[in-house]
Design an enzyme around this catalytic site. Structure first.
Site, PDB file in Angstrom:
ATOM      1  N   GLY A  16       0.789  -1.227   0.000  1.00 33.18           N
ATOM      2  CA  GLY A  16       0.000   0.000   0.000  1.00 33.18           C
ATOM      3  C   GLY A  16       0.819   1.274   0.000  1.00 33.18           C
ATOM      4  N   SER A  17       0.353   2.238   0.795  1.00 28.04           N
ATOM      5  CA  SER A  17       0.844   3.624   0.738  1.00 28.04           C
ATOM      6  C   SER A  17       2.343   3.770   0.911  1.00 28.04           C
ATOM      7  CB  SER A  17       0.165   4.452   1.807  1.00 28.04           C
ATOM      8  OG  SER A  17      -1.211   4.275   1.747  1.00 28.04           O
ATOM      9  N   ALA A  18       3.020   2.751   1.448  1.00 28.65           N
ATOM     10  CA  ALA A  18       4.464   2.865   1.619  1.00 28.65           C
ATOM     11  C   ALA A  18       5.154   3.060   0.267  1.00 28.65           C
ATOM     12  CB  ALA A  18       5.012   1.626   2.317  1.00 28.65           C
ATOM     13  N   PHE A  19       4.423   2.813  -0.829  1.00 29.53           N
ATOM     14  CA  PHE A  19       4.995   3.044  -2.149  1.00 29.53           C
ATOM     15  C   PHE A  19       4.993   4.520  -2.534  1.00 29.53           C
ATOM     16  CE2 PHE A  19       5.954  -0.553  -5.059  1.00 29.53           C
ATOM     17  CZ  PHE A  19       5.956  -1.551  -4.101  1.00 29.53           C
ATOM     18  N   LYS A  20       4.157   5.315  -1.839  1.00 28.34           N
ATOM     19  CA  LYS A  20       4.028   6.713  -2.246  1.00 28.34           C
ATOM     20  C   LYS A  20       5.356   7.478  -2.172  1.00 28.34           C
ATOM     21  CE  LYS A  20      -0.851   6.901  -1.343  1.00 28.34           C
ATOM     22  NZ  LYS A  20      -1.807   6.980  -0.240  1.00 28.34           N
TER      23      LYS A  20
END
Lengths: 621, 393
Positions: free
Chosen positions: A308-312
């Site tokens: 998830g958002s850890a890719f942002k």
């Protein structure tokens, strides 16, 4: 009405056998001669359903046809799998138990980076039978069986009668040995052997791995010993103090939030050394059979997840590096983003427009998707590949898992992968990629062996300036964004929450089934360690106000680990001035940079658009 | 005097032997040899694969004897083959009665299992009988097919006898028992078979569709209220999330096989060792690795033969009972095989379903033998000395 209905039914049930069978004889009348004398043949028994039966033939044939098609599909699928070539690389190299490895010299022992033993060889006394010295096979077999549990006397007797040498046990207890000596059986031998002992027990169990006599090391560093044919004392990169802190904090959070599993990893951003790695529930390598196979799996390296958002941060860093975004970029998040029939929306919609930093701060899917879309699939893939997220991550350990991502990488995929959906990687892969964002832009392949000197094999992915900007942006996530719970005073940590909802069958998301992670680094002004912690399916508690999102459950774990880990490595809390100098160092060294060198040069009235101003406001005067 | 006696004795023996040979020859001519040979071939494959797969599990469990499961399985093959052969001597009427008896006994045992049985992995499916665990629901399935076929046929023969409704009620009771255990895999299998029998017994499309809708509703309810069912379906629909360890391992194991099986002389090692449940749910993957596509395809073809041959024989029958029962038994074996292989091939979400005759497990083996035994007895050639009572409705 009921009376009338019940009566004939009951009588029918009782008298059914007495009912005459209607027999129609369809025959020309001539007698038939057979073994049982002359009689008329019974050709057909007419029942009420006779016509129906014929009609049903069509249905039977149709069903058979369906079966044939299904079996055909199975064969095609089987061909597709078996004939597509062998598996790329067995994830765990397993040595067949009937092919023991040749043993030359004692097996390498393992130690942590400070010399604490992780795996040792210990002498044992085993038991064998030299059968030519045996007087009575029966007596010997029964004698041994009476002392050792699990030995079948009849089977042993047969072995003694047919073989010249029977090896029974690698290790017997002193008590058993004493009793066998008292029995005084000729031919019974006590042979010297060795066994593997893990003095740390279940601490760092997945890293240490497991050694099985005759099979070799099947997991972790034990596997590395066989793979790399290491010998002597193998000094790993692990620090058992750090390992203990990580395991304790994860275990208490896992219990508190009743999570299914929890895992974490601590990596030195300067050289890729893995300082600690935990996967809970764990096992004790001294008695691996006592835990279910599931517990022996290293979830950090052997499972892949949509994180998830850890890719942002990765998307944002790539956008900065490519020059298609800077701190002044504004993203329109007023409407949901529609691409190719798919709608992307934000978990907590904010204002009509977000700045570059606010996209990270409020974890805006729409903003991240826009960044990636303006970059394009090709450049996005290029960055992800250089960050080691698209290929199998090879380390010294045998555990590995190829990442999963769509073969067709169109606009929809570009948009969703920007915020970590539709791509599944191992937690270790993500940790290494994140380290490259914050450590000055260099990607180091994680290593489990202690590194001497500077590592030369790092790959530059981002510039120093991109990395410095990302450090400031990720600091804002903790001070003003979704991760306030991660603030460890004096360490100015930077990082990002990540709450990956698991989808439900209806296409939406399930409220209470999620993977809550936090990935961050500290000290934020000059990162030394990257820490990833994840809780699998945490349940909300009253203390978290009914939330089980990462900001509530994973960020505090990160904070606790940071606060306890700093002193272990001589990193002490500092004040705002020191931190500010660290955050600003890169900009002050670069004369081309438009950014402020001191407080006086701030001009932007809106602190949201001015990172330095915002940072100052947060740090205080 | 004594010579005469000896000669007479020899004559008697000879005539007995001749009679026996004739009886066996008659039996051989009367049974359906295609079904018989296909079953035998499956049993041989099963024995062979048991040697390949179950030492893996035995080693992992740390058992002293790597052949522990092999020996136990061989022990089960003896009564299974006896049951199978014994049943082939039954006439359809006897087979019907036996099926009903088995059904009633198995249903009672299932209730007993729910009350007295041990809880293993959160389910109460087993009864412990002298060191062996018996799974009565395995035996219930063929019994249920026979009973339901009988009721459906009676219902069709005599319109005022509500056979279909009674059979539907039995299905409902069995569903409740299976879902209480809980055993969603067996319940799904029972539902599919029941639908097939309903369809073949000549019930209208409306009923079949209605039953299908009811099953889908039940599945959705299971998804909503049973977390492990939901997680399995989720993991199947969305492989990125959670762990698909078993399925991934099974696929790797299969991919290792190639056309003729893995070359074990090479340096790379067999993947089957990292496959949990290698001897039960994922034995098909082991088959793929040991002897490649050829063995896998052979297994599929053998099961397809069993099913298609039964359906062909059923279409040659002129009695609703025979048609429904034969198709039901064939479908039972067929669906069970399809579900098991489909899981190994990642075409279906994971289900604890055994591969008939091939997976390790005494209950499963005996139930499979029972199923095929009943099938063989129903498909026997009609004998002239059979009375009118053997003409089933």
């Amino acid at each position: 009405m009921e009376e009338r209905k019940r009566k004939p039914m009951l009588s029918r049930l009782k008298k059914r056998t007495e009912k005459p069978v209607r027999v129609d004889i369809i025959h020309d009348g001539s007698p038939v001669v057979s073994g049982r004398g002359t009689h008329l043949p019974i050709v057909a028994v007419e029942s009420a359903s006779q016509r129906n039966v014929r009609l049903m033939h069509g249905r039977i044939i149709a069903m058979a046809f369906v079966f044939v098609i299904v079996f055909g599909v199975l064969i095609i699928r089987l061909a597709e799998i078996t004939l597509s070539g062998p598996a790329p690389e067995p994830a765990v190299r397993v040595i067949a138990f009937d092919a023991p490895k040749e043993n030359s010299g004692p097996r390498a022992e393992l130690a942590d980076r400070n010399g604490n033993r992780l795996a040792m060889n210990a002498p044992t006394i085993g038991l064998a039978v030299e059968t030519r010295n045996v007087w009575s096979a029966k007596e010997t077999a029964e004698g041994i069986a009476s002392v050792l549990k699990g030995v079948d006397a009849a089977r042993l007797q047969k072995k003694i009668e047919t073989r010249s040498y029977v090896f029974l046990r690698n290790e017997i207890s002193d008590f058993e040995r004493e009793k066998l000596v008292q029995l005084g059986l000729p031919g019974v031998q006590f042979v010297a052997g060795t066994k593997r002992v893990y003095p740390q027990g279940d601490l760092a169990a997945h890293l240490v791995g497991q050694y099985i006599a005759g099979k070799g090391g099947v997991m972790g560093l034990e596997g590395a010993i066989d793979r790399l044919e290491l010998s002597g004392m193998v000094v790993s990169s692990i620090d058992i103090s750090a390992q203990q802190i990580l395991e304790e904090e994860l275990a208490s959070a896992m219990a508190l939030y009743q999570a299914k599993a929890a895992w974490g990893v601590i990596m030195d951003v300067r050289n890729g050394e893995i300082i600690a790695l935990a996967s809970l529930p764990d096992f004790n390598p001294n008695a691996p059979g006592n835990s279910p196979a599931d517990h022996r799996r290293n979830r950090v390296m052997y499972d892949r997840y949509e994180l998830g958002s850890a890719f942002k941060p990765l998307t944002a860093a790539a956008a900065l590096e490519e020059g298609i975004a800077d701190f002044d970029s504004i993203y329109d998040v007023s409407k949901k983003l529609r691409i190719g029939g798919r709608t992307i929306s934000d978990f907590t919609p904010k204002g009509p427009a977000l700045s570059f930093m606010e996209v990270l701060q409020y974890s805006s899917n729409i903003g991240a998707a826009q960044m990636a879309l303006s970059m394009g699939a090709e450049r996005q893939q290029d960055y992800l590949r250089r960050l080691g997220l698209l290929d199998v991550l090879e380390t010294e350990l045998p555990e590995r898992r190829p990442s999963a991502y769509p073969e067709r990488w169109g606009r929809v995929e570009t948009a969703t992968i920007a915020y970590g959906h539709g791509i599944a990687v191992t937690p270790l892969q993500l940790t290494a990629a994140f380290a490259a964002v914050v450590n000055g832009g260099t990607y180091y392949r994680p290593t489990f062996l202690k590194q001497e000197g500077v590592r030369e094999d790092g790959q530059r992915v981002f510039s120093q300036q991109t990395s410095a900007s990302m450090r400031i942006a990720l600091r804002r996530v903790i001070t003003d964004g979704t991760s306030k719970g991660a603030e460890a005073p004096g360490y100015y940590p930077i990082g990002k929450t990540s709450t990956a909802d698991k989808p439900s069958k209806t296409g939406g998301y399930q409220e209470d089934v999620r993977l809550s992670s936090f990935i961050g680094a500290f000290p934020g002004y000059d990162p030394r360690f990257v820490i990833l912690v994840s809780l699998d399916e945490p349940k909300p508690t009253e203390a978290t106000a009914g939330w089980a999102t990462a900001g509530w459950v994973a960020a505090p774990v990160f904070k606790n680990v940071v606060s306890r880990l700093g002193p272990v490595f001589g990193l002490n809390p500092v004040g705002d001035d020191r931190a500010f100098a660290g955050f600003m160092r890169e900009f002050r060294q670069n004369p081309d940079r438009r950014l402020a060198l001191n407080e006086e040069s701030f001009t932007s009235p809106d602190p949201a658009l001015d990172p330095v101003g915002a940072l100052l406001m947060e740090l205080g005067p | 005097m004594s010579t005469i006696r000896v000669t007479r004795f020899q004559d008697q023996v000879q005539s007995h032997v001749r009679a026996l040979v004739r009886a066996i020859a008659r039996w051989w001519r009367s049974i359906d040899r295609v079904l018989f040979i296909a079953t035998g071939a499956l049993m041989l494959v099963g024995i062979t694969l048991c040697f390949a797969a179950s030492p893996v599990t035995a080693t992992r469990l740390g058992l002293d004897d790597p052949l522990y499961f092999v020996e136990r399985q061989m022990l089960f093959f003896v009564p299974s083959i006896a049951i199978l052969l014994g049943l082939t001597f039954l006439r359809p009427l006897q087979a019907k009665r036996l099926g009903v008896l088995v059904f009633m006994a198995a249903a009672l045992l299932m209730v007993a299992g729910l009350v007295f049985g041990p809880e293993i992995n959160g389910a109460k499916r087993w009864l412990l009988v002298g060191g062996f665990s018996l799974q009565p629901s395995e035996l219930m399935k063929p019994g249920f097919v026979m009973t339901a076929a009988w009721l459906l046929a009676e219902g069709a023969r005599d319109k005022s006898f509500p056979g279909g409704l009674i059979a539907l009620m039995l299905y409902g009771v069995m569903s409740v028992l299976l879902l209480m255990q809980p055993d969603y895999g067996q319940w799904g299998l029972l539902t599919v078979i029941w639908t097939v029998m309903f369809f073949i017994a000549g019930w209208s499309w409306l009923w079949v569709v209605g039953l299908g809708i009811a099953a889908v509703i039940a599945l959705i309810a299971g998804y909503q209220y049973a977390p492990h069912v939901a997680s399995r379906i989720d993991r199947f629909l969305n492989p990125g999330i959670g762990d698909n360890y078993q399925v991934d391992k099974a696929l790797e194991t299969l991919a290792n096989g190639g056309l003729f099986g893995k070359d074990f002389s090479g340096a790379t090692q067999s993947i089957k060792y990292s496959l949990p449940d290698a001897h039960t749910d994922y034995i098909f993957a082991v088959a793929g690795e040991e002897a490649g596509f050829m063995l896998g395809a052979l297994i599929v073809v053998l099961f397809a033969t069993l099913v298609v041959r039964s359906f062909m024989r059923a279409s040659g029958q002129s009695s609703i009972f025979m048609q429904t029962a034969i198709c039901g038994l064939g479908a039972l074996i067929g669906f069970q095989a399809i579900i098991n292989m489909g899981v190994s091939l990642n075409l279906l979400p994971s289900k604890g379903m055994t591969l008939p005759f091939i997976s390790y497990g005494g209950s499963s083996l005996i139930a499979s033998a029972l199923t095929i035994g009943l099938l063989l007895s129903l498909t026997r050639k009609r004998r002239q000395h059979w009375t009118g009572r053997d003409q089933l409705p």
